[in-house]
Design an enzyme around this catalytic site. Structure first.
Site, PDB file in Angstrom:
ATOM      1  N   CYS A  18       0.802  -1.190  -0.033  1.00 12.06           N
ATOM      2  CA  CYS A  18       0.045   0.131   0.165  1.00 12.06           C
ATOM      3  C   CYS A  18       0.707   1.400  -0.052  1.00 12.06           C
ATOM      4  CB  CYS A  18      -0.875   0.062   1.266  1.00 12.06           C
ATOM      5  SG  CYS A  18      -1.961   1.347   1.634  1.00 12.06           S
ATOM      6  N   PRO A  19       0.570   2.010  -0.784  1.00 15.76           N
ATOM      7  CA  PRO A  19      -0.425   2.313  -1.614  1.00 15.76           C
ATOM      8  C   PRO A  19      -0.313   1.933  -3.287  1.00 15.76           C
ATOM      9  CG  PRO A  19       0.511   4.560  -1.358  1.00 15.76           C
ATOM     10  CD  PRO A  19       1.360   3.666  -0.703  1.00 15.76           C
TER      11      PRO A  19
END
Length: 78
Positions: A18-19
């Site tokens: 992430c992200p």
């Protein structure tokens, strides 16, 4: 073209944290035709929350999660 023929493209984000999977989705989806389905392969547990949330924020359709992929299908709505 048939809209029910499955994903138009597979975006392999396995191993990315992430992200990055959401960023890749945000960059790729606008390049596809409206109605196309993009399957995002992502094994980061955060993707299970981040991808549906991104779809809600961007008014795109979250189609389904594929547990054994692990993957997520998103349809471009606009």
């Amino acid at each position: 073209m048939s809209g029910s023929a499955g994903p138009v493209e597979v975006l392999d984000c396995r191993g990315e944290r992430c992200p990055l999977p959401v960023i890749a989705l945000a960059r790729r989806l606008p390049e596809l035709p409206v109605g196309a389905v993009l399957r995002v392969l992502a094994d980061d547990p955060a993707a299970a929350v981040d991808i549906p949330a991104w779809c809600r924020m961007r008014a795109q359709q979250f189609v389904t999660a594929i547990p054994d992929g692990p993957g997520y299908e998103v349809r471009r709505t606009h």
